[in-house]
Design a protein around this motif. Sequence first.
Motif, PDB file in Angstrom:
ATOM      1  N   CYS A   1      62.386  43.447  25.576  1.00  0.00           N
ATOM      2  CA  CYS A   1      62.554  41.991  25.517  1.00  0.00           C
ATOM      3  C   CYS A   1      63.047  41.397  26.829  1.00  0.00           C
ATOM      4  CB  CYS A   1      63.527  41.629  24.408  1.00  0.00           C
ATOM      5  SG  CYS A   1      62.962  42.125  22.773  1.00  0.00           S
ATOM      6  N   ALA A   2      63.872  42.159  27.580  1.00  0.00           N
ATOM      7  CA  ALA A   2      64.461  41.642  28.810  1.00  0.00           C
ATOM      8  C   ALA A   2      63.541  41.792  30.012  1.00  0.00           C
ATOM      9  CB  ALA A   2      65.782  42.352  29.095  1.00  0.00           C
ATOM     10  N   LEU A   3      62.409  42.445  29.845  1.00  0.00           N
ATOM     11  CA  LEU A   3      61.499  42.697  30.955  1.00  0.00           C
ATOM     12  C   LEU A   3      60.983  41.387  31.546  1.00  0.00           C
ATOM     13  CD1 LEU A   3      60.215  45.174  32.387  1.00  0.00           C
ATOM     14  CD2 LEU A   3      58.215  44.816  30.944  1.00  0.00           C
ATOM     15  N   LYS A   4      61.064  41.272  32.883  1.00  0.00           N
ATOM     16  CA  LYS A   4      60.617  40.061  33.562  1.00  0.00           C
ATOM     17  C   LYS A   4      59.275  40.246  34.264  1.00  0.00           C
ATOM     18  CE  LYS A   4      65.302  38.284  34.297  1.00  0.00           C
ATOM     19  NZ  LYS A   4      65.173  37.270  33.232  1.00  0.00           N
ATOM     20  N   VAL A   5      59.034  41.435  34.784  1.00  0.00           N
ATOM     21  CA  VAL A   5      57.799  41.698  35.528  1.00  0.00           C
ATOM     22  C   VAL A   5      57.167  42.991  35.029  1.00  0.00           C
ATOM     23  CG1 VAL A   5      56.772  42.148  37.795  1.00  0.00           C
ATOM     24  CG2 VAL A   5      58.668  40.516  37.583  1.00  0.00           C
ATOM     25  N   LEU A   6      55.898  42.902  34.632  1.00  0.00           N
ATOM     26  CA  LEU A   6      55.130  44.076  34.220  1.00  0.00           C
ATOM     27  C   LEU A   6      53.889  44.172  35.104  1.00  0.00           C
ATOM     28  CD1 LEU A   6      54.385  46.438  32.330  1.00  0.00           C
ATOM     29  CD2 LEU A   6      53.337  44.768  30.793  1.00  0.00           C
ATOM     30  N   HIS A   7      53.826  45.245  35.881  1.00  0.00           N
ATOM     31  CA  HIS A   7      52.655  45.544  36.706  1.00  0.00           C
ATOM     32  C   HIS A   7      52.049  46.848  36.197  1.00  0.00           C
ATOM     33  CE1 HIS A   7      53.417  43.094  40.646  1.00  0.00           C
ATOM     34  NE2 HIS A   7      53.619  42.370  39.555  1.00  0.00           N
ATOM     35  N   TRP A   8      50.814  46.756  35.730  1.00  0.00           N
ATOM     36  CA  TRP A   8      50.152  47.968  35.246  1.00  0.00           C
ATOM     37  C   TRP A   8      48.655  47.860  35.519  1.00  0.00           C
ATOM     38  CZ3 TRP A   8      51.157  50.391  29.737  1.00  0.00           C
ATOM     39  CH2 TRP A   8      50.682  51.712  29.728  1.00  0.00           C
ATOM     40  N   THR A   9      48.262  48.068  36.771  1.00  0.00           N
ATOM     41  CA  THR A   9      46.846  48.122  37.085  1.00  0.00           C
ATOM     42  C   THR A   9      46.265  49.400  36.494  1.00  0.00           C
ATOM     43  OG1 THR A   9      47.306  49.195  39.215  1.00  0.00           O
ATOM     44  CG2 THR A   9      47.125  46.803  39.213  1.00  0.00           C
ATOM     45  N   ASP A  10      45.011  49.338  36.085  1.00  0.00           N
ATOM     46  CA  ASP A  10      44.346  50.476  35.427  1.00  0.00           C
ATOM     47  C   ASP A  10      44.996  50.820  34.094  1.00  0.00           C
ATOM     48  OD1 ASP A  10      42.312  51.078  37.382  1.00  0.00           O
ATOM     49  OD2 ASP A  10      43.913  51.842  38.658  1.00  0.00           O
ATOM     50  N   CYS A  11      45.585  49.842  33.435  1.00  0.00           N
ATOM     51  CA  CYS A  11      46.201  50.082  32.123  1.00  0.00           C
ATOM     52  C   CYS A  11      45.140  50.562  31.132  1.00  0.00           C
ATOM     53  CB  CYS A  11      46.838  48.781  31.618  1.00  0.00           C
ATOM     54  SG  CYS A  11      47.481  48.882  29.935  1.00  0.00           S
ATOM     55  N   PRO A  12      45.401  51.680  30.422  1.00  0.00           N
ATOM     56  CA  PRO A  12      44.405  52.230  29.506  1.00  0.00           C
ATOM     57  C   PRO A  12      44.412  51.596  28.119  1.00  0.00           C
ATOM     58  CG  PRO A  12      46.327  53.637  29.516  1.00  0.00           C
ATOM     59  CD  PRO A  12      46.609  52.528  30.494  1.00  0.00           C
TER      60      PRO A  12
ATOM     61  N   ILE B   1      52.893  39.031  34.617  1.00  0.00           N
ATOM     62  CA  ILE B   1      52.142  40.159  34.065  1.00  0.00           C
ATOM     63  C   ILE B   1      50.918  40.390  34.937  1.00  0.00           C
ATOM     64  CG2 ILE B   1      50.848  41.071  32.100  1.00  0.00           C
ATOM     65  CD1 ILE B   1      52.487  39.267  30.265  1.00  0.00           C
ATOM     66  N   ASP B   2      50.766  41.617  35.439  1.00  0.00           N
ATOM     67  CA  ASP B   2      49.602  41.987  36.236  1.00  0.00           C
ATOM     68  C   ASP B   2      48.958  43.209  35.595  1.00  0.00           C
ATOM     69  OD1 ASP B   2      47.713  42.850  38.047  1.00  0.00           O
ATOM     70  OD2 ASP B   2      48.970  42.531  39.810  1.00  0.00           O
TER      71      ASP B   2
ATOM     72  N   VAL C   1      54.912  32.786  34.068  1.00  0.00           N
ATOM     73  CA  VAL C   1      54.395  31.906  35.111  1.00  0.00           C
ATOM     74  C   VAL C   1      53.065  32.427  35.671  1.00  0.00           C
ATOM     75  CG1 VAL C   1      54.849  30.924  37.402  1.00  0.00           C
ATOM     76  CG2 VAL C   1      56.713  31.120  35.741  1.00  0.00           C
ATOM     77  N   HIS C   2      52.959  33.746  35.850  1.00  0.00           N
ATOM     78  CA  HIS C   2      51.770  34.335  36.461  1.00  0.00           C
ATOM     79  C   HIS C   2      51.152  35.393  35.547  1.00  0.00           C
ATOM     80  CE1 HIS C   2      52.949  32.334  40.142  1.00  0.00           C
ATOM     81  NE2 HIS C   2      54.120  32.931  40.099  1.00  0.00           N
ATOM     82  N   LEU C   3      49.847  35.263  35.323  1.00  0.00           N
ATOM     83  CA  LEU C   3      49.117  36.224  34.496  1.00  0.00           C
ATOM     84  C   LEU C   3      47.847  36.626  35.234  1.00  0.00           C
ATOM     85  CD1 LEU C   3      48.651  37.799  31.877  1.00  0.00           C
ATOM     86  CD2 LEU C   3      47.751  35.708  30.841  1.00  0.00           C
ATOM     87  N   ASN C   4      47.765  37.913  35.604  1.00  0.00           N
ATOM     88  CA  ASN C   4      46.626  38.433  36.354  1.00  0.00           C
ATOM     89  C   ASN C   4      45.868  39.448  35.509  1.00  0.00           C
ATOM     90  OD1 ASN C   4      44.778  39.439  38.172  1.00  0.00           O
ATOM     91  ND2 ASN C   4      46.283  40.089  39.697  1.00  0.00           N
ATOM     92  N   LEU C   5      44.662  39.089  35.108  1.00  0.00           N
ATOM     93  CA  LEU C   5      43.790  39.977  34.342  1.00  0.00           C
ATOM     94  C   LEU C   5      42.476  40.209  35.091  1.00  0.00           C
ATOM     95  CD1 LEU C   5      44.334  38.344  30.839  1.00  0.00           C
ATOM     96  CD2 LEU C   5      45.355  40.457  31.651  1.00  0.00           C
TER      97      LEU C   5
END
Length: 220
Positions: free
Chosen positions: A44-55, A72-73, A93-97
Amino acid sequence: MYCEIEENWRDLDIRYLSFSNICKLNLLILDGERFPILLYDIPCALKVLHWTDCPMETLPFTDHQRYELVEIDLSHSKIVQLWDGKKVLKKLVHLNLSYCKELKEMPDLSGAPNLKTLDLDGCEELNYFHPSLAHHKSLVELNLSGCESLETLGDKLEMSSLERLDLKCCSSLRRLPEFGKCMKQLSILILKRTGIEELPTTLENLAGMSELDLTGLSWT
């Protein structure tokens, strides 16, 4: 707290990692990790999630849970459906898909009222533009470049903060929606190599437009 999963963690079996109970985890980077670690819930406290190549095909957000995520990236991922239904992401604020080539549809984003940038560049299978996006009041940049399967953006756009709309190479898009009178902030509209057959008369509502790219349209 900073947590990064790197390739040199050779002796760690990440299949058994769980972040759900790490209450102070703010930044999580899993770039290139191809095992679906977040099987149950996102902290819940997570502010930034970067996971390129997420399966993963979808993210495990819990209904009615308030999340602190700001960015979220998930670019170049296997995401098919970002999440189901409406989620409360008031700080997002930022959503990269970008280049999520199996993404079929965008979910309800009305629970993310402060979203400013949405990057869907190269989402070739995207064919559903959720109505909540057409009326989003905070979105500044919307990149739909290369969304070859997208056929419609709805009947009318009323996005009062939108400054840049990139529809380059949306080859299945034949018709633009009407532009609401509130869209005075839109300054860049890119229609290069789309299937657009005519422009709506409400284009005149885009009083702040400084750049209009019609390159490659069959009627230009």
